[in-house]
Design a protein around this motif. Structure first.
Motif, PDB file in Angstrom:
ATOM      1  N   VAL A 163      24.332   5.042  -7.446  1.00 29.52           N
ATOM      2  CA  VAL A 163      23.840   5.435  -8.729  1.00 29.52           C
ATOM      3  C   VAL A 163      24.128   4.507  -9.886  1.00 29.52           C
ATOM      4  N   PHE A 164      25.156   4.170  -9.890  1.00 28.90           N
ATOM      5  CA  PHE A 164      25.787   3.429 -11.251  1.00 28.90           C
ATOM      6  C   PHE A 164      25.899   1.846 -11.016  1.00 28.90           C
ATOM      7  N   GLY A 165      25.318   1.323  -9.646  1.00 28.67           N
ATOM      8  CA  GLY A 165      25.517  -0.080  -9.577  1.00 28.67           C
ATOM      9  C   GLY A 165      26.449  -0.649  -8.868  1.00 28.67           C
ATOM     10  N   ARG A 166      26.513  -1.898  -8.553  1.00 26.63           N
ATOM     11  CA  ARG A 166      27.587  -2.486  -7.667  1.00 26.63           C
ATOM     12  C   ARG A 166      28.753  -2.917  -8.283  1.00 26.63           C
ATOM     13  N   TYR A 167      28.512  -3.017  -9.778  1.00 23.76           N
ATOM     14  CA  TYR A 167      29.706  -3.325 -10.484  1.00 23.76           C
ATOM     15  C   TYR A 167      30.287  -2.385 -11.241  1.00 23.76           C
ATOM     16  N   ILE A 168      30.114  -1.003 -10.824  1.00 18.94           N
ATOM     17  CA  ILE A 168      30.511   0.020 -11.937  1.00 18.94           C
ATOM     18  C   ILE A 168      32.139   0.047 -11.641  1.00 18.94           C
ATOM     19  N   ALA A 169      32.788  -0.288 -10.383  1.00 20.35           N
ATOM     20  CA  ALA A 169      34.295  -0.258 -10.339  1.00 20.35           C
ATOM     21  C   ALA A 169      34.768  -1.392 -10.312  1.00 20.35           C
ATOM     22  N   THR A 170      34.191  -2.396  -9.879  1.00 18.42           N
ATOM     23  CA  THR A 170      34.770  -3.596  -9.640  1.00 18.42           C
ATOM     24  C   THR A 170      33.872  -4.946 -10.130  1.00 18.42           C
ATOM     25  N   PRO A 171      34.318  -5.623 -11.279  1.00 18.63           N
ATOM     26  CA  PRO A 171      33.447  -6.695 -11.775  1.00 18.63           C
ATOM     27  C   PRO A 171      33.615  -7.866 -10.836  1.00 18.63           C
ATOM     28  N   PRO A 172      32.473  -8.848 -10.699  1.00 13.99           N
ATOM     29  CA  PRO A 172      32.410  -9.973  -9.991  1.00 13.99           C
ATOM     30  C   PRO A 172      33.632 -10.948 -10.530  1.00 13.99           C
ATOM     31  N   THR A 173      34.832 -10.769 -10.081  1.00 17.24           N
ATOM     32  CA  THR A 173      35.928 -11.550 -10.580  1.00 17.24           C
ATOM     33  C   THR A 173      35.575 -12.984 -10.251  1.00 17.24           C
ATOM     34  N   GLU A 174      35.102 -13.331  -9.159  1.00 14.10           N
ATOM     35  CA  GLU A 174      35.058 -14.681  -8.691  1.00 14.10           C
ATOM     36  C   GLU A 174      33.929 -15.485  -9.710  1.00 14.10           C
ATOM     37  N   MET A 175      33.129 -14.817  -9.840  1.00 15.49           N
ATOM     38  CA  MET A 175      31.879 -15.289 -10.920  1.00 15.49           C
ATOM     39  C   MET A 175      32.540 -15.554 -12.259  1.00 15.49           C
ATOM     40  N   ILE A 176      33.483 -14.590 -12.718  1.00 15.91           N
ATOM     41  CA  ILE A 176      33.934 -14.632 -14.041  1.00 15.91           C
ATOM     42  C   ILE A 176      34.933 -16.060 -13.953  1.00 15.91           C
ATOM     43  N   LEU A 177      35.669 -16.257 -12.954  1.00 11.71           N
ATOM     44  CA  LEU A 177      36.449 -17.173 -12.817  1.00 11.71           C
ATOM     45  C   LEU A 177      35.694 -18.760 -12.740  1.00 11.71           C
ATOM     46  N   GLU A 178      34.700 -18.472 -11.959  1.00 17.83           N
ATOM     47  CA  GLU A 178      33.557 -19.702 -11.811  1.00 17.83           C
ATOM     48  C   GLU A 178      33.125 -20.072 -13.330  1.00 17.83           C
ATOM     49  N   HIS A 179      33.038 -19.392 -14.249  1.00 23.43           N
ATOM     50  CA  HIS A 179      32.528 -19.641 -15.427  1.00 23.43           C
ATOM     51  C   HIS A 179      33.591 -20.102 -16.503  1.00 23.43           C
ATOM     52  N   GLY A 180      34.950 -19.850 -15.769  1.00 19.45           N
ATOM     53  CA  GLY A 180      35.997 -20.584 -16.415  1.00 19.45           C
ATOM     54  C   GLY A 180      36.733 -19.418 -17.277  1.00 19.45           C
ATOM     55  N   TYR A 181      36.542 -18.345 -17.309  1.00 13.64           N
ATOM     56  CA  TYR A 181      37.229 -17.072 -17.846  1.00 13.64           C
ATOM     57  C   TYR A 181      38.404 -16.404 -16.992  1.00 13.64           C
ATOM     58  N   ALA A 182      39.122 -15.957 -18.061  1.00 18.15           N
ATOM     59  CA  ALA A 182      40.301 -15.033 -17.434  1.00 18.15           C
ATOM     60  C   ALA A 182      39.721 -13.475 -17.643  1.00 18.15           C
ATOM     61  N   LEU A 183      40.521 -12.598 -16.811  1.00 17.88           N
ATOM     62  CA  LEU A 183      40.044 -11.193 -16.910  1.00 17.88           C
ATOM     63  C   LEU A 183      41.456 -10.440 -17.213  1.00 17.88           C
ATOM     64  N   ALA A 184      41.472  -9.461 -18.173  1.00 12.68           N
ATOM     65  CA  ALA A 184      42.506  -8.590 -18.179  1.00 12.68           C
ATOM     66  C   ALA A 184      42.004  -7.142 -18.069  1.00 12.68           C
TER      67      ALA A 184
END
Ligand code: GCU
Length: 412
Positions: A163-184
């Protein structure tokens, strides 16, 4: 079908947002093109903040501090060796009228690329799912006896993702890291519960010196304040870019992400997805969720004064474009979906148009689009609309990261 029609959000999901600005423009913010930056920062901003606190969010603390109770490195070898995961245990203190109170301990989980030769921007995320759902590593703490679970690959979790999409609970952390960003990641229910009675009790306990019950802060303001408490900690860490504290949230946390940026100039940019009523969408002449509906269903989110404006929004002397104007000159991403009329994309677009005056004071353009669907990731206010409904779906994170890259790549 009658059940569908009876349900407001579902009924509105069957409609589609108009792609042209449709409705009255936002009232002007308290500024003109000839206002100087000094006047804007010293006179206009404080007034806009006070109006929003008084009429919508309730008052934020007069002073605040954050205590680090513990910090552990969970692993230095996460995501195929690309990143480390660190976890803080924090408490935060709010002071109102000389009386202070401290939150329960809460966690902040940081995923940071191992290669940080230059300081990296950090996407700070709040979610209704606990941190161990956001950052999927067995070492991440689970909240104690508290709240909602987005665990596992059981039926409910599959329904939620459907219903709410694949990233509703878990963001795509590998993709975020590949772009060079940290996640908090933070789970705001740990310090102010997202439940009407328990949430109100938490808010009351944290605002002891604030005597006016009508304007006591709501959970959206307190969660926004929570983002600032995370910055108190992260800004001490040289691995993070000091202009790169980016608040991100979907829906209710899209609202808190905007509040954080409007009240704390250390926030470098905002990614606010489908924030809707009490977020980016105007209160006056609105479609979708009304002030009456949101304050009745979620009595702990806002001040009682906001609830009292239900049905007489025209009497408000402020509106949500002031929230966006307070973020100028920093970049804002506003995410929307065509069939998410409950969140009123058109009202968010007109709010963004209304915030342009503030960007112009800084010699910036603000929103560059004439229509809702001409997404320009490099704009100061980047307005994104995709087909579909309320949620965080496949196309959303690539769009968020396009906005991040447009604003941060050259200074990384
Ligand atoms: C409800 C609420 C919205 C909110 C949303 C969410 O739909 O009416 O205002 O944004 O929940 O947080 O998912």
């Amino acid at each position: 079908m009658s059940i569908l029609i009876a349900c407001g959000p579902t009924k509105l999901t069957i409609s589609r947002a108009n792609l042209k600005p449709n409705g009255l423009a936002a009232n002007p913010v308290l500024a003109t093109d000839s206002t100087t930056i000094q006047d804007w920062e010293e006179k206009v901003r404080p007034q806009l903040q006070e109006d929003l606190e008084r009429q919508v969010f309730g008052f934020l603390p007069d002073a605040s501090s954050t205590q680090i109770l513990d910090k552990t490195t969970i692993t230095e070898n996460a995501y195929g060796g690309q990143a480390s995961i660190e976890e803080y245990t924090l408490t935060a203190t709010a002071e109102f009228n000389g009386t202070s109170a401290t939150t329960r301990p809460f966690k902040l989980v940081v995923v940071i690329p191992n290669d940080t030769t230059t300081p990296v921007p950090v996407i700070m995320l709040q979610s209704f799912c606990p941190n161990h759902n956001t950052v999927q590593h067995p070492g991440v703490s689970k909240p104690v006896g508290n709240g909602f679970s987005c665990d596992g690959d059981g039926f409910m979790s599959k329904v939620m993702n459907y219903v709410f999409g694949r990233y509703i609970a878990t963001p795509p952390t590998e993709m975020i890291l590949e772009h060079g960003y940290a996640l908090a990641a933070m789970y705001p229910s740990e310090f102010v519960a997202d439940r009407s009675e328990r949430g109100l009790a938490d808010l009351l306990a944290l605002s002891k010196g604030h005597e006016d019950g009508e304007t006591r802060w709501g959970a959206i303001a307190a969660w926004g304040w929570g983002f600032s408490r995370a910055i108190d900690v992260l800004e001490q860490d040289e691995r993070f870019n000091k202009d790169g504290f980016v608040t991100y949230g979907h829906s209710r946390y899209g609202k808190s992400a905007l509040v954080a940026a409007a009240f704390d100039t250390r926030v470098g940019a905002v990614i606010s997805h489908q924030s809707g009523t009490g977020g980016a969408s105007l209160n006056k002449y609105k479609k979708g969720e009304s002030v009456g509906e949101i304050t009745k269903t979620f009595p702990h989110w806002f001040s009682q004064t906001y609830a009292n404006y239900a049905g007489r929004e025209q009497d408000m002397t402020t509106d949500q474009h002031a929230l966006l104007a307070l973020i100028a000159p920093r970049p804002i991403f506003l995410g929307n979906a065509r069939r998410d009329v409950w969140s009123d994309p058109n009202g968010a677009f007109r709010a963004a148009q209304g915030a342009n005056t503030a960007y112009n004071i800084y010699n910036k353009q603000g929103l560059t689009q004439a229509k809702l669907n001409n997404y320009n990731p490099a704009a100061d206010i980047a307005f994104w609309i995709r087909p579909g409904t309320h949620g965080v779906v496949k196309e959303d994170w690539p769009a968020f990261l396009e906005f991040m890259d447009a604003h941060y790549k050259e200074i990384k």
